[in-house]
Design a protein around this motif. Structure first.
Motif, short mmCIF file in Angstrom:
data_model
loop_
_atom_site.label_atom_id
_atom_site.label_comp_id
_atom_site.label_asym_id
_atom_site.label_seq_id
_atom_site.Cartn_x
_atom_site.Cartn_y
_atom_site.Cartn_z
N THR A 263 -12.48 -2.05 2.05
CA THR A 263 -11.70 -0.93 2.60
C THR A 263 -11.39 -1.12 4.08
O THR A 263 -10.86 -0.21 4.72
N LEU B 93 -6.91 9.27 -1.66
CA LEU B 93 -6.81 7.98 -0.99
C LEU B 93 -7.54 6.89 -1.75
O LEU B 93 -7.05 5.76 -1.85
N GLU B 94 -8.71 7.20 -2.31
CA GLU B 94 -9.47 6.18 -3.04
C GLU B 94 -8.71 5.65 -4.24
O GLU B 94 -8.75 4.45 -4.54
N PHE C 209 0.83 -1.20 0.00
CA PHE C 209 0.00 0.00 0.00
C PHE C 209 0.87 1.26 0.00
O PHE C 209 0.57 2.24 -0.70
N TYR D 1 -5.99 3.35 -3.03
CA TYR D 1 -6.52 2.09 -2.52
C TYR D 1 -6.99 1.20 -3.66
O TYR D 1 -6.87 -0.03 -3.58
N ARG E 237 -9.04 -2.49 5.30
CA ARG E 237 -7.59 -2.37 5.49
C ARG E 237 -7.18 -0.98 5.95
O ARG E 237 -6.16 -0.79 6.61
N LEU E 238 -8.01 0.03 5.63
CA LEU E 238 -7.71 1.40 6.02
C LEU E 238 -8.09 1.69 7.47
O LEU E 238 -7.71 2.73 8.02
N SER E 239 -8.82 0.77 8.09
CA SER E 239 -9.32 1.00 9.46
C SER E 239 -8.35 0.52 10.54
O SER E 239 -8.57 0.77 11.71
N SER F 215 1.23 10.33 -0.23
CA SER F 215 0.02 10.66 0.54
C SER F 215 -0.73 11.86 -0.01
O SER F 215 -1.86 12.13 0.40
#
Length: 337
Positions: free
Chosen positions: A326, A273-274, A263, A277, A328-330, A269
């Motif tokens: 998603t 983000l979308e 990732f 991802y 994985r982003l949490s 950055s």
């Protein structure tokens, strides 16, 4: 007058007998547990159950050790080491652990020892002398900086939490925890380990999800709907333990840490983000419906790098029709993934 005197004496005797019964463990026995005493190797667990029912803790501890020796074919040697503990049958270890946990009201058992080991900064499955000593102090196996002899242990329900079961052979010492650190690791992760060791990747994925059931938070306004898994609430130590297993058994191809590196390689950055991802999903092969997964078994080298673990985004409240990729982003960013 004589009748009153006899009645008074009888009441005194009854009170004394009741006191004696309480003092010497004469309380009503617990009802039989609701779980089955199953064994992968046809071990008879009725003797251990009976000893625990009767609060015969020392004899139960020794019976437990004899069972462990049978499970590992170590009767001739009379002791266990780290490798022996890591190969014990999952089904049997769970039965032993449940029996100790049930009859001690959660005070004793492998799972209780695992919680104490990790609370002291230890990693289950990894033995270090300083953690072993801290553990010994906490569970009452050490006194005044010295390991107690087996006969000096406290075989009673008033013993410190995690005090029992207490032996893997060679007495109670720091070195012996090469075996028990491994046993607690096996108890917790056995289902995931067994699936990973045989290349059953989807099964291992589901078992990974099941490990985190404790982090499902019920919704007050929807009590009849299965609780969602709150990824952000999973402690780093839990995630790291699972990650080490996936990395080990996949030869470094799967795991949360592997996914993290992929990732980070998906752009800086400052990008949306979308978009980043979506590129990540494509790189790890998450662009297909989870019900169409084809990687049940096989060589991980033929699968996308970082493909597993995958199903932490599975949603119970949609009866299998919903899947949040998603998730994985949490994960808590402090976990380093």
């Amino acid at each position: 007058m004589l009748q009153k005197s006899l009645t008074w004496r009888l009441m005194v005797l009854i009170g004394f007998w009741s006191f004696q019964a309480c003092q010497f463990g004469g309380q009503q026995p617990k009802p039989d547990p609701v779980f089955n005493l199953t064994s992968y190797t046809n071990i008879n667990y009725q003797p251990l159950k009976q000893l625990l029912t009767e609060n015969r803790w020392k004899e139960a501890d020794q019976e437990t050790f004899q069972i462990l020796l049978k499970l590992s074919n170590r009767q001739a040697e009379g002791w266990l080491g780290k490798k022996d503990g890591s190969g014990l049958a999952c089904e049997d270890l769970q039965t032993i652990n449940r029996l100790w946990n049930y009859y001690s009201d959660g005070r004793f058992g492998f799972s209780q020892q695992e919680k104490i080991w990790t609370s002291l900064g230890g990693i289950i499955g990894e033995y270090t002398p300083d953690i072993a000593e801290k553990f010994g102090d906490r569970v009452g196996w050490r006194k005044g900086g010295q390991w107690l002899k087996y006969e000096q242990l406290n075989f009673s329900p008033r013993a410190p939490q995690g005090h029992l079961p207490a032996t893997t052979g060679n007495g109670v010492s720091g070195g012996v925890w090469n075996g028990v650190a491994s046993i607690t690791h096996r108890v917790k992760y056995c289902a995931v380990i067994d699936a990973l060791a045989t290349g059953q990747w989807i099964k291992a994925d589901w078992k990974t999800l099941e490990l985190f059931e404790a982090y499902r938070i019920p919704m007050e306004n929807r009590p009849h709907v299965p609780a969602p898994l709150v990824i952000s609430e999973i402690p780093c130590s839990e995630l790291q333990g699972v990650d080490r297993l996936w990395v080990k058994y996949s030869g470094g191809r799967f795991g949360l840490s592997v996914q993290g590196k992929i990732f980070k390689a998906m752009g800086n950055s400052s990008e949306k983000l979308e978009d980043r991802y979506q590129r990540f999903e494509k790189a790890v092969g998450w662009g297909i419906d989870p019900r169409e997964m084809i990687y049940e078994k096989g060589n991980p080298k033929t699968m996308p790098l970082g493909h597993f673990p995958y199903r932490l985004g599975y949603s119970y409240d949609t009866f299998g029709s919903g899947f949040d990729r998603t998730w994985r982003l949490s994960i808590n960013p402090d976990c380093g993934f």
